[in-house]
Design a protein around this motif. Structure first.
Motif, PDB file in Angstrom:
ATOM      1  N   ASN A 172       3.254   6.018  -5.194  1.00 23.88           N
ATOM      2  CA  ASN A 172       2.274   4.973  -5.444  1.00 23.88           C
ATOM      3  C   ASN A 172       2.561   3.734  -4.602  1.00 23.88           C
ATOM      4  O   ASN A 172       1.638   3.099  -4.072  1.00 23.88           O
ATOM      5  N   LEU A 173       3.843   3.403  -4.459  1.00 26.05           N
ATOM      6  CA  LEU A 173       4.219   2.231  -3.662  1.00 26.05           C
ATOM      7  C   LEU A 173       3.847   2.445  -2.195  1.00 26.05           C
ATOM      8  O   LEU A 173       3.294   1.546  -1.549  1.00 26.05           O
ATOM      9  N   PHE A 174       4.145   3.605  -1.663  1.00 18.06           N
ATOM     10  CA  PHE A 174       3.803   3.881  -0.266  1.00 18.06           C
ATOM     11  C   PHE A 174       2.289   3.818  -0.063  1.00 18.06           C
ATOM     12  O   PHE A 174       1.804   3.178   0.887  1.00 18.06           O
ATOM     13  N   ASP A 175       1.543   4.474  -0.928  1.00 22.63           N
ATOM     14  CA  ASP A 175       0.086   4.481  -0.801  1.00 22.63           C
ATOM     15  C   ASP A 175      -0.486   3.067  -0.909  1.00 22.63           C
ATOM     16  O   ASP A 175      -1.428   2.705  -0.187  1.00 22.63           O
ATOM     17  N   SER A 176       0.086   2.266  -1.817  1.00 24.59           N
ATOM     18  CA  SER A 176      -0.372   0.881  -1.982  1.00 24.59           C
ATOM     19  C   SER A 176      -0.100   0.067  -0.726  1.00 24.59           C
ATOM     20  O   SER A 176      -0.964  -0.707  -0.279  1.00 24.59           O
ATOM     21  N   LEU A 177       1.081   0.234  -0.174  1.00 27.21           N
ATOM     22  CA  LEU A 177       1.457  -0.518   1.021  1.00 27.21           C
ATOM     23  C   LEU A 177       0.520  -0.204   2.186  1.00 27.21           C
ATOM     24  O   LEU A 177      -0.018  -1.115   2.834  1.00 27.21           O
ATOM     25  N   VAL A 178       0.300   1.058   2.448  1.00 25.97           N
ATOM     26  CA  VAL A 178      -0.551   1.455   3.568  1.00 25.97           C
ATOM     27  C   VAL A 178      -1.989   1.008   3.344  1.00 25.97           C
ATOM     28  O   VAL A 178      -2.653   0.492   4.255  1.00 25.97           O
ATOM     29  N   ARG A 179      -2.489   1.173   2.124  1.00 23.44           N
ATOM     30  CA  ARG A 179      -3.868   0.775   1.832  1.00 23.44           C
ATOM     31  C   ARG A 179      -4.060  -0.725   2.024  1.00 23.44           C
ATOM     32  O   ARG A 179      -5.068  -1.156   2.637  1.00 23.44           O
ATOM     33  N   ILE A 180      -3.125  -1.524   1.525  1.00 20.47           N
ATOM     34  CA  ILE A 180      -3.244  -2.982   1.627  1.00 20.47           C
ATOM     35  C   ILE A 180      -3.160  -3.424   3.083  1.00 20.47           C
ATOM     36  O   ILE A 180      -3.918  -4.302   3.530  1.00 20.47           O
ATOM     37  N   ILE A 181      -2.274  -2.826   3.842  1.00 19.01           N
ATOM     38  CA  ILE A 181      -2.157  -3.164   5.264  1.00 19.01           C
ATOM     39  C   ILE A 181      -3.456  -2.840   5.995  1.00 19.01           C
ATOM     40  O   ILE A 181      -3.965  -3.637   6.786  1.00 19.01           O
ATOM     41  N   ARG A 182      -4.012  -1.679   5.726  1.00 17.68           N
ATOM     42  CA  ARG A 182      -5.262  -1.286   6.384  1.00 17.68           C
ATOM     43  C   ARG A 182      -6.422  -2.197   5.952  1.00 17.68           C
ATOM     44  O   ARG A 182      -7.266  -2.572   6.774  1.00 17.68           O
ATOM     45  N   ASP A 183      -6.456  -2.548   4.675  1.00 17.03           N
ATOM     46  CA  ASP A 183      -7.495  -3.465   4.199  1.00 17.03           C
ATOM     47  C   ASP A 183      -7.379  -4.822   4.886  1.00 17.03           C
ATOM     48  O   ASP A 183      -8.394  -5.430   5.267  1.00 17.03           O
ATOM     49  N   SER A 184      -6.152  -5.300   5.027  1.00 16.24           N
ATOM     50  CA  SER A 184      -5.943  -6.600   5.660  1.00 16.24           C
ATOM     51  C   SER A 184      -6.385  -6.585   7.117  1.00 16.24           C
ATOM     52  O   SER A 184      -7.018  -7.527   7.601  1.00 16.24           O
ATOM     53  N   ILE A 185      -6.058  -5.519   7.839  1.00 13.84           N
ATOM     54  CA  ILE A 185      -6.499  -5.393   9.229  1.00 13.84           C
ATOM     55  C   ILE A 185      -8.023  -5.400   9.306  1.00 13.84           C
ATOM     56  O   ILE A 185      -8.627  -6.079  10.143  1.00 13.84           O
ATOM     57  N   ARG A 186      -8.655  -4.671   8.411  1.00 18.35           N
ATOM     58  CA  ARG A 186     -10.121  -4.572   8.399  1.00 18.35           C
ATOM     59  C   ARG A 186     -10.784  -5.907   8.108  1.00 18.35           C
ATOM     60  O   ARG A 186     -11.870  -6.208   8.636  1.00 18.35           O
ATOM     61  N   LEU A 187     -10.102  -6.743   7.301  1.00 20.54           N
ATOM     62  CA  LEU A 187     -10.706  -7.999   6.865  1.00 20.54           C
ATOM     63  C   LEU A 187     -10.237  -9.223   7.647  1.00 20.54           C
ATOM     64  O   LEU A 187     -10.729 -10.325   7.428  1.00 20.54           O
TER      65      LEU A 187
END
Length: 301
Positions: free
Chosen positions: A229-244
């Protein structure tokens, strides 16, 4: 400090605007920001054409068509800024011609540049005059640097880094293996570039909140589900931040209204005393591993 999202956004902008350009002029205003004597650095860099810009963790790598590389790290305050010597720029200056303005900039001190280029995101350390009427500023490299390296020295430097969280060959199983048998608290472990490259204070706090894990939790106490869950959260948040648009307030260029767009989406980072967006409990702050940790005492265990 810029982390993976901010450096990825820089990389994307640089490949859009700077890739393929020749470094025709240099203005080195802070000798400590480079790794060679001024004359040697100038001889190595001036006249080189930029083949591509890559990112690894918090590093940007400028590949030259002729071989060899420039490696830059922004550290805490470093910023990039691109100036286009076009008609809109010239309207804001007293210089009648673009080539005149470039000459002025490439011959000015850091103090003089404050008045010449109003939008600079700090004190200029190194300036590239590029083909096509572009000027690239490396600002506030007080702790950061810009180093000229050959392949051997670049490989040696990058070998110190752990896996990049956006590496397509890196997954939650690999992440769990890295954590196996480790001691200490999870937040400092995440921020250690020898473990995971490019994760700093902001996104480690956000990933831990999303995964429901306190920053003080011992690595050895995490079960397999929490690790995944931690890994998935980290990658998702990083990708969201790049997108935004990432977290930096300072734009890459005068026209840039994208950079910094992720700032309103932080849920715990820098929100001390504000209500948790999930449960309403006040966000708390403590020092963990020498850095500020922001967390919700109710949602994170």
């Amino acid at each position: 400090m810029p982390e993976v999202p901010e450096m990825e956004i820089y990389k994307n902008y640089l490949n859009q605007w700077v890739k393929g350009k020749e470094i025709s002029e240099l203005n080195i205003l802070r000798a400590k920001s480079i790794n060679l004597e001024l004359s040697e650095f100038r001889a190595k860099v001036q006249g080189k054409r930029i083949k591509e810009i890559r990112r690894r963790g918090k590093y940007l790598i400028f590949d030259f068509e002729e071989g060899d590389f420039l490696l830059t790290h922004m550290m805490l305050d470093g910023r990039l800024f691109l100036l286009q010597l076009d008609s809109e720029t010239l309207k804001k200056t007293d210089s009648p011609k673009a080539e005149d303005l470039q000459s002025v900039i490439m011959g000015s001190s850091a103090e003089e540049l404050k008045n010449i280029v109003k939008d600079l995101p700090g004190r200029a350390s190194v300036i590239f005059g590029l083909s096509g009427g572009l000027i690239l500023f490396f600002c506030n490299l007080t702790l950061g640097y810009l180093h000229y390296l050959d392949q051997v020295h670049l490989d040696t430097k990058l070998q110190e880094l752990g896996k990049d969280p956006l590496d397509p060959d890196f997954n939650s199983r690999d992440f769990s293996k890295l954590l196996k048998g480790k001691r200490g608290m999870i937040k400092p472990w995440l921020m250690n570039p020898k473990n995971i490259s490019g994760v700093g204070n902001a996104y480690s706090n956000e990933a831990l909140f999303s995964a429901g894990i306190l920053p003080t939790r011992g690595v050895s106490t995490l079960d397999d589900a929490e690790k995944e869950n931690l890994f998935d959260s980290l990658v998702r948040i990083i990708r969201d931040s790049i997108r935004l648009g990432g977290d930096m307030e300072e734009p890459f260029a005068a026209w840039d209204d994208f950079t910094g767009g992720y700032n309103p989406y932080f849920k715990v980072y820098d929100r001390t005393g504000k209500p948790c967006l999930v449960c309403g409990e006040d966000i708390q702050k403590s020092e963990v591993g020498g850095r500020n940790a922001f967390f919700c005492p109710h949602c994170q265990k």
